[in-house]
Design a protein around this motif. Structure first.
Motif, PDB file in Angstrom:
ATOM      1  N   ARG A  38       0.866  -1.242  -0.079  1.00 56.82           N
ATOM      2  CA  ARG A  38      -0.103  -0.033  -0.003  1.00 56.82           C
ATOM      3  C   ARG A  38       0.905   1.180   0.046  1.00 56.82           C
ATOM      4  NH1 ARG A  38      -2.473  -0.462   6.124  1.00 56.82           N
ATOM      5  NH2 ARG A  38      -0.502   0.301   7.345  1.00 56.82           N
ATOM      6  N   GLN A  39       0.217   2.220  -0.512  1.00 57.49           N
ATOM      7  CA  GLN A  39       1.145   3.544  -0.554  1.00 57.49           C
ATOM      8  C   GLN A  39      -0.034   4.803  -0.274  1.00 57.49           C
ATOM      9  OE1 GLN A  39       2.940   4.323  -4.207  1.00 57.49           O
ATOM     10  NE2 GLN A  39       4.428   5.837  -3.154  1.00 57.49           N
ATOM     11  N   ALA A  40       0.313   5.417   0.754  1.00 55.69           N
ATOM     12  CA  ALA A  40      -0.529   6.539   1.279  1.00 55.69           C
ATOM     13  C   ALA A  40      -0.073   7.723   0.716  1.00 55.69           C
ATOM     14  CB  ALA A  40      -0.504   6.639   2.836  1.00 55.69           C
ATOM     15  N   VAL A  41      -0.800   8.847   0.481  1.00 55.50           N
ATOM     16  CA  VAL A  41      -0.190  10.050  -0.199  1.00 55.50           C
ATOM     17  C   VAL A  41       0.787  10.774   0.925  1.00 55.50           C
ATOM     18  CG1 VAL A  41      -0.934  12.448  -0.429  1.00 55.50           C
ATOM     19  CG2 VAL A  41      -2.620  10.658  -0.858  1.00 55.50           C
ATOM     20  N   GLY A  42       1.984  10.993  -0.031  1.00 52.62           N
ATOM     21  CA  GLY A  42       3.177  11.297   0.682  1.00 52.62           C
ATOM     22  C   GLY A  42       4.148  10.272   1.113  1.00 52.62           C
ATOM     23  N   LYS A  43       3.805   9.070   1.082  1.00 54.13           N
ATOM     24  CA  LYS A  43       4.527   8.030   1.845  1.00 54.13           C
ATOM     25  C   LYS A  43       5.008   7.091   0.756  1.00 54.13           C
ATOM     26  CE  LYS A  43       2.432   8.576   6.496  1.00 54.13           C
ATOM     27  NZ  LYS A  43       2.003   7.566   7.536  1.00 54.13           N
ATOM     28  N   GLN A  44       6.126   6.307   1.374  1.00 54.69           N
ATOM     29  CA  GLN A  44       6.584   5.235   0.180  1.00 54.69           C
ATOM     30  C   GLN A  44       5.761   4.056   0.263  1.00 54.69           C
ATOM     31  OE1 GLN A  44      10.669   4.471   1.756  1.00 54.69           O
ATOM     32  NE2 GLN A  44      11.523   5.847   0.182  1.00 54.69           N
ATOM     33  N   ASN A  83      -9.999  -5.850   8.801  1.00 50.92           N
ATOM     34  CA  ASN A  83     -10.773  -5.882   9.979  1.00 50.92           C
ATOM     35  C   ASN A  83     -10.231  -4.768  10.841  1.00 50.92           C
ATOM     36  OD1 ASN A  83     -12.484  -7.958   9.035  1.00 50.92           O
ATOM     37  ND2 ASN A  83     -11.278  -9.470  10.143  1.00 50.92           N
ATOM     38  N   SER A  84     -11.095  -4.094  11.763  1.00 49.64           N
ATOM     39  CA  SER A  84     -10.807  -3.066  12.729  1.00 49.64           C
ATOM     40  C   SER A  84     -10.171  -2.059  12.016  1.00 49.64           C
ATOM     41  CB  SER A  84     -10.108  -3.865  13.878  1.00 49.64           C
ATOM     42  OG  SER A  84     -11.121  -4.764  14.338  1.00 49.64           O
ATOM     43  N   LEU A  85     -10.477  -1.659  10.920  1.00 49.85           N
ATOM     44  CA  LEU A  85      -9.756  -0.665  10.128  1.00 49.85           C
ATOM     45  C   LEU A  85      -9.629   0.769  10.677  1.00 49.85           C
ATOM     46  CD1 LEU A  85     -11.048  -1.532   6.659  1.00 49.85           C
ATOM     47  CD2 LEU A  85      -8.553  -1.597   6.979  1.00 49.85           C
ATOM     48  N   LYS A  86      -8.314   1.332  10.644  1.00 50.00           N
ATOM     49  CA  LYS A  86      -7.994   2.541  11.139  1.00 50.00           C
ATOM     50  C   LYS A  86      -7.938   3.452  10.087  1.00 50.00           C
ATOM     51  CE  LYS A  86      -5.380   0.092  14.735  1.00 50.00           C
ATOM     52  NZ  LYS A  86      -3.945   0.048  15.757  1.00 50.00           N
ATOM     53  N   PRO A  87      -7.951   4.931  10.353  1.00 57.39           N
ATOM     54  CA  PRO A  87      -7.727   5.957   9.238  1.00 57.39           C
ATOM     55  C   PRO A  87      -6.516   5.892   8.700  1.00 57.39           C
ATOM     56  CG  PRO A  87      -8.892   6.813  11.188  1.00 57.39           C
ATOM     57  CD  PRO A  87      -8.525   5.380  11.445  1.00 57.39           C
ATOM     58  N   GLU A  88      -5.571   5.408   9.519  1.00 56.13           N
ATOM     59  CA  GLU A  88      -4.035   5.209   8.808  1.00 56.13           C
ATOM     60  C   GLU A  88      -3.794   4.416   7.868  1.00 56.13           C
ATOM     61  OE1 GLU A  88      -5.042   5.508  12.180  1.00 56.13           O
ATOM     62  OE2 GLU A  88      -3.470   4.209  13.176  1.00 56.13           O
ATOM     63  N   ALA A  89      -4.820   3.470   7.805  1.00 58.56           N
ATOM     64  CA  ALA A  89      -4.883   2.434   6.690  1.00 58.56           C
ATOM     65  C   ALA A  89      -5.441   3.128   5.301  1.00 58.56           C
ATOM     66  CB  ALA A  89      -5.700   1.250   7.037  1.00 58.56           C
ATOM     67  N   THR A  90      -5.646   4.089   4.962  1.00 58.37           N
ATOM     68  CA  THR A  90      -5.980   4.804   3.928  1.00 58.37           C
ATOM     69  C   THR A  90      -4.882   4.976   3.319  1.00 58.37           C
ATOM     70  OG1 THR A  90      -7.944   6.294   4.936  1.00 58.37           O
ATOM     71  CG2 THR A  90      -7.180   7.082   3.016  1.00 58.37           C
ATOM     72  N   ALA A  91      -5.217   4.266   1.816  1.00 62.64           N
ATOM     73  CA  ALA A  91      -4.050   4.149   0.858  1.00 62.64           C
ATOM     74  C   ALA A  91      -4.641   3.649  -0.477  1.00 62.64           C
ATOM     75  CB  ALA A  91      -2.932   3.329   1.496  1.00 62.64           C
TER      76      ALA A  91
END
Length: 116
Positions: A38-44, A83-91
């Motif tokens: 996975r790749q989030a905005v601004g991250k590797q 499961n139990s997804l957190k906002p930081e999983a956005t990617a």
């Protein structure tokens, strides 16, 4: 050559669940490992989970216990149950395949957004 097509991304609330799937086509008989990055905005881009044809898994510490990877060798598919997804999983989640010859393949990616 291997082609990878992802499906199943979308928007989910924090604490919810989502499954992303990937179907491989082409020279699938030579695929060794498959998985998800996975790749989030601004991250590797980072590893989420991979699985061998024999079922051996490698799962990122940050998602262990909440994400499950599974593979159907007959159908050439790999799923990631989240499961139990957190906002930081956005990617953007990318399907990945590694062949026995050492070459790698990537899907186009599917967006997963977790709202708080």
């Amino acid at each position: 050559q291997v082609q990878l097509v992802e499906s199943g991304g979308g928007l989910v609330q924090a604490g919810g669940s989502l499954k992303v799937s990937c179907a491989a086509s082409g020279s699938t008989g030579s695929i060794n490992r498959m998985g998800w990055y996975r790749q989030a905005v601004g991250k590797q881009r980072e590893l989420v989970a991979t699985i061998s044809s024999g079922g051996s898994t490698n799962i990122a510490v940050s998602v262990k216990g909440r994400f499950t990877i599974s593979r159907d060798n007959a159908k050439n598919t790999v799923d990631l149950q989240m499961n139990s997804l957190k906002p930081e999983a956005t990617a953007v989640y990318y399907c990945w395949a590694l062949r026995l010859y050492g070459d790698e393949y990537w899907g186009q990616g599917t967006q997963v957004t977790v709202s708080s």
